[in-house]
Design a protein around this motif. Structure first.
Motif, mmCIF file in Angstrom:
data_model
loop_
_atom_site.group_PDB
_atom_site.id
_atom_site.type_symbol
_atom_site.label_atom_id
_atom_site.label_comp_id
_atom_site.label_asym_id
_atom_site.label_seq_id
_atom_site.Cartn_x
_atom_site.Cartn_y
_atom_site.Cartn_z
ATOM 1 N N ALA A 71 36.350 2.030 -41.062
ATOM 2 C CA ALA A 71 35.286 1.061 -40.787
ATOM 3 C C ALA A 71 35.093 0.871 -39.294
ATOM 4 O O ALA A 71 33.966 0.702 -38.816
ATOM 5 N N ALA A 72 36.188 0.904 -38.539
ATOM 6 C CA ALA A 72 36.097 0.727 -37.088
ATOM 7 C C ALA A 72 35.321 1.868 -36.435
ATOM 8 O O ALA A 72 34.489 1.646 -35.555
ATOM 9 N N LEU A 73 35.589 3.091 -36.866
ATOM 10 C CA LEU A 73 34.846 4.234 -36.331
ATOM 11 C C LEU A 73 33.367 4.144 -36.697
ATOM 12 O O LEU A 73 32.486 4.410 -35.874
ATOM 13 N N ARG A 74 33.102 3.740 -37.940
ATOM 14 C CA ARG A 74 31.716 3.619 -38.388
ATOM 15 C C ARG A 74 30.979 2.526 -37.609
ATOM 16 O O ARG A 74 29.848 2.706 -37.172
ATOM 17 N N ARG A 75 31.623 1.372 -37.429
ATOM 18 C CA ARG A 75 30.989 0.271 -36.717
ATOM 19 C C ARG A 75 30.801 0.607 -35.232
ATOM 20 O O ARG A 75 29.804 0.220 -34.622
ATOM 21 N N SER A 76 31.760 1.312 -34.643
ATOM 22 C CA SER A 76 31.613 1.716 -33.247
ATOM 23 C C SER A 76 30.406 2.635 -33.078
ATOM 24 O O SER A 76 29.628 2.487 -32.130
ATOM 25 N N TYR A 77 30.234 3.548 -34.013
ATOM 26 C CA TYR A 77 29.090 4.469 -33.944
ATOM 27 C C TYR A 77 27.777 3.686 -33.986
ATOM 28 O O TYR A 77 26.837 4.001 -33.255
ATOM 29 N N ALA A 78 27.739 2.669 -34.838
ATOM 30 C CA ALA A 78 26.512 1.869 -34.956
ATOM 31 C C ALA A 78 26.295 0.999 -33.717
ATOM 32 O O ALA A 78 25.165 0.872 -33.223
ATOM 33 N N LEU A 79 27.367 0.395 -33.195
ATOM 34 C CA LEU A 79 27.224 -0.538 -32.080
ATOM 35 C C LEU A 79 26.807 0.181 -30.791
ATOM 36 O O LEU A 79 26.101 -0.397 -29.958
ATOM 37 N N THR A 80 27.257 1.414 -30.625
ATOM 38 C CA THR A 80 26.936 2.136 -29.394
ATOM 39 C C THR A 80 25.519 2.721 -29.398
ATOM 40 O O THR A 80 25.038 3.161 -28.340
ATOM 41 N N ALA A 81 24.868 2.730 -30.552
ATOM 42 C CA ALA A 81 23.525 3.313 -30.640
ATOM 43 C C ALA A 81 22.580 2.632 -29.656
ATOM 44 O O ALA A 81 22.517 1.401 -29.580
ATOM 45 N N GLY A 82 21.863 3.427 -28.897
ATOM 46 C CA GLY A 82 20.920 2.898 -27.920
ATOM 47 C C GLY A 82 21.528 2.610 -26.567
ATOM 48 O O GLY A 82 20.806 2.322 -25.601
ATOM 49 N N ASN A 83 22.856 2.673 -26.472
ATOM 50 C CA ASN A 83 23.531 2.386 -25.194
ATOM 51 C C ASN A 83 24.513 3.475 -24.808
ATOM 52 O O ASN A 83 25.361 3.260 -23.945
ATOM 53 N N ARG A 84 24.399 4.630 -25.438
ATOM 54 C CA ARG A 84 25.407 5.666 -25.209
ATOM 55 C C ARG A 84 25.322 6.280 -23.823
ATOM 56 O O ARG A 84 26.343 6.646 -23.243
ATOM 57 N N ILE A 85 24.128 6.380 -23.266
ATOM 58 C CA ILE A 85 24.004 6.922 -21.911
ATOM 59 C C ILE A 85 24.636 5.958 -20.899
ATOM 60 O O ILE A 85 25.374 6.373 -19.998
ATOM 61 N N ALA A 86 24.358 4.655 -21.071
ATOM 62 C CA ALA A 86 24.952 3.657 -20.175
ATOM 63 C C ALA A 86 26.469 3.627 -20.334
ATOM 64 O O ALA A 86 27.209 3.534 -19.345
ATOM 65 N N LEU A 87 26.937 3.712 -21.577
ATOM 66 C CA LEU A 87 28.375 3.727 -21.813
ATOM 67 C C LEU A 87 29.014 4.980 -21.218
ATOM 68 O O LEU A 87 30.118 4.919 -20.669
ATOM 69 N N PHE A 88 28.326 6.105 -21.338
ATOM 70 C CA PHE A 88 28.843 7.344 -20.750
ATOM 71 C C PHE A 88 29.007 7.177 -19.243
ATOM 72 O O PHE A 88 30.040 7.557 -18.671
ATOM 73 N N GLY A 89 27.999 6.604 -18.598
ATOM 74 C CA GLY A 89 28.090 6.373 -17.162
ATOM 75 C C GLY A 89 29.243 5.448 -16.815
ATOM 76 O O GLY A 89 29.960 5.671 -15.827
ATOM 77 N N LEU A 90 29.434 4.406 -17.628
ATOM 78 C CA LEU A 90 30.523 3.459 -17.391
ATOM 79 C C LEU A 90 31.881 4.143 -17.546
ATOM 80 O O LEU A 90 32.789 3.935 -16.730
ATOM 81 N N LEU A 91 32.022 4.975 -18.572
ATOM 82 C CA LEU A 91 33.291 5.663 -18.810
ATOM 83 C C LEU A 91 33.557 6.713 -17.731
ATOM 84 O O LEU A 91 34.708 6.895 -17.314
ATOM 85 N N VAL A 92 32.506 7.385 -17.269
ATOM 86 C CA VAL A 92 32.669 8.338 -16.166
ATOM 87 C C VAL A 92 33.153 7.608 -14.919
ATOM 88 O O VAL A 92 34.036 8.095 -14.188
ATOM 89 N N LEU A 93 32.592 6.425 -14.666
ATOM 90 C CA LEU A 93 33.031 5.625 -13.524
ATOM 91 C C LEU A 93 34.503 5.256 -13.650
ATOM 92 O O LEU A 93 35.262 5.335 -12.668
ATOM 93 N N LEU A 94 34.919 4.856 -14.844
ATOM 94 C CA LEU A 94 36.324 4.515 -15.077
ATOM 95 C C LEU A 94 37.236 5.698 -14.794
ATOM 96 O O LEU A 94 38.269 5.573 -14.130
ATOM 97 N N VAL A 95 36.867 6.849 -15.343
ATOM 98 C CA VAL A 95 37.679 8.056 -15.156
ATOM 99 C C VAL A 95 37.746 8.439 -13.683
ATOM 100 O O VAL A 95 38.813 8.794 -13.159
ATOM 101 N N ALA A 96 36.610 8.355 -13.002
ATOM 102 C CA ALA A 96 36.569 8.728 -11.585
ATOM 103 C C ALA A 96 37.443 7.807 -10.742
ATOM 104 O O ALA A 96 38.226 8.273 -9.903
ATOM 105 N N VAL A 97 37.322 6.489 -10.972
ATOM 106 C CA VAL A 97 38.130 5.530 -10.213
ATOM 107 C C VAL A 97 39.614 5.741 -10.499
ATOM 108 O O VAL A 97 40.449 5.743 -9.584
ATOM 109 N N GLY A 98 39.954 5.940 -11.774
ATOM 110 C CA GLY A 98 41.343 6.177 -12.134
ATOM 111 C C GLY A 98 41.884 7.453 -11.513
ATOM 112 O O GLY A 98 43.031 7.490 -11.038
#
Length: 256
Positions: A161-188
């Motif tokens: 259920a968690a994987l399914r809900r995550s897929y639904a919640l990220t819809a429409g914001n995946r590009i922004a989330l990708f940018g945020l995660l790239v920033l996290l990885v880069a800073v780390g």
């Protein structure tokens, strides 16, 4: 609602620079050292069995315990790491700064840890399989399923259920989330690389490894804080929750 990256970053920073953030950081640092010590002890035992005694000399924090006990210690420390991640996510989503949310340390812990372990394994396999086909599917799944941990920790969902809900919640914001995660990885990567490079130049090999191990604690905690705040922002928008996603010092479970 579109993901607001600025408030997510500032909200994560506010949670980290707090009493609960400091306790979590110290706990992570101690746990990272314990895991590294047990792992080094396992490798030292294997090196000795293979006749590579010289390799043991550069390993710090090697304990004088049997191989089986050290391997068991790695397993126990891994379970504690999952538990600490659950507590951290519950705290960051709630936004409590002075005290931990009610039941954050005790609610549904065995099932949450089990679902986090299994869900993390499934998540990793899916991302790896997607990356084998093409890089893009792997990155897509990495972003789309990133809220699996908050759903398991905060809403007590099973990993499916968690994987399914995550897929639904990220819809429409995946590009922004990708940018945020790239920033996290880069800073780390930059922070870890600077510490690792400086430690390798200035410290003996054993102490350099200790410094690199300790860097993992703040990097891991920052990632959890950012993902938790992003989760709360998008979840509150989805449910129509009018409460602002700002820290709450009440220490109660209501903010969850």
């Amino acid at each position: 609602m579109s993901l607001q990256i600025g408030p997510v970053v500032s909200g994560a920073f506010d949670r980290l620079v707090s009493r609960t953030g400091a306790i979590l950081l110290l706990s992570y640092a101690v746990l990272m050292l314990a895991i590294q010590s047990m792992v080094n002890t396992v490798f030292a035992a294997l090196y000795r069995q293979a006749g590579f005694d010289a390799a043991v000399e550069v390993l710090p924090l090697v304990l004088d315990i049997p191989l089986g006990l050290a391997a068991g210690g790695v397993l126990v420390a891994s379970v504690l790491s999952a538990y600490l991640s659950i507590v951290a996510v519950r705290t960051f989503v709630a936004g409590t700064r002075e005290s931990f949310p009610a039941d954050a340390l005790t609610r549904n812990v065995p099932l949450a840890v089990l679902n986090l372990f299994v869900g993390g394994l499934v998540y990793g396999v899916l991302v790896f399989a997607g990356s084998l086909l093409l890089l893009v599917p792997g990155l897509f799944l990495y972003v789309a399923l990133v809220f699996m941990v908050p759903y398991v920790a905060v809403e007590d969902r099973n990993f499916v259920a968690a994987l399914r809900r995550s897929y639904a919640l990220t819809a429409g914001n995946r590009i922004a989330l990708f940018g945020l995660l790239v920033l996290l990885v880069a800073v780390g990567a930059v922070f870890g690389g600077m510490v690792g490079f400086g430690a390798s130049l200035l410290l003996p090999a054993a102490l350099a490894q200790l410094a690199i191990t300790l860097v993992q604690a703040p990097v891991s905690l920052v990632s959890l804080a950012v993902i938790s705040v992003a989760f709360r922002q998008l979840r509150d928008a989805e449910t129509g929750d009018s409460r602002p996603g700002t820290p709450d010092d009440s220490g109660t479970a209501a903010a969850l």
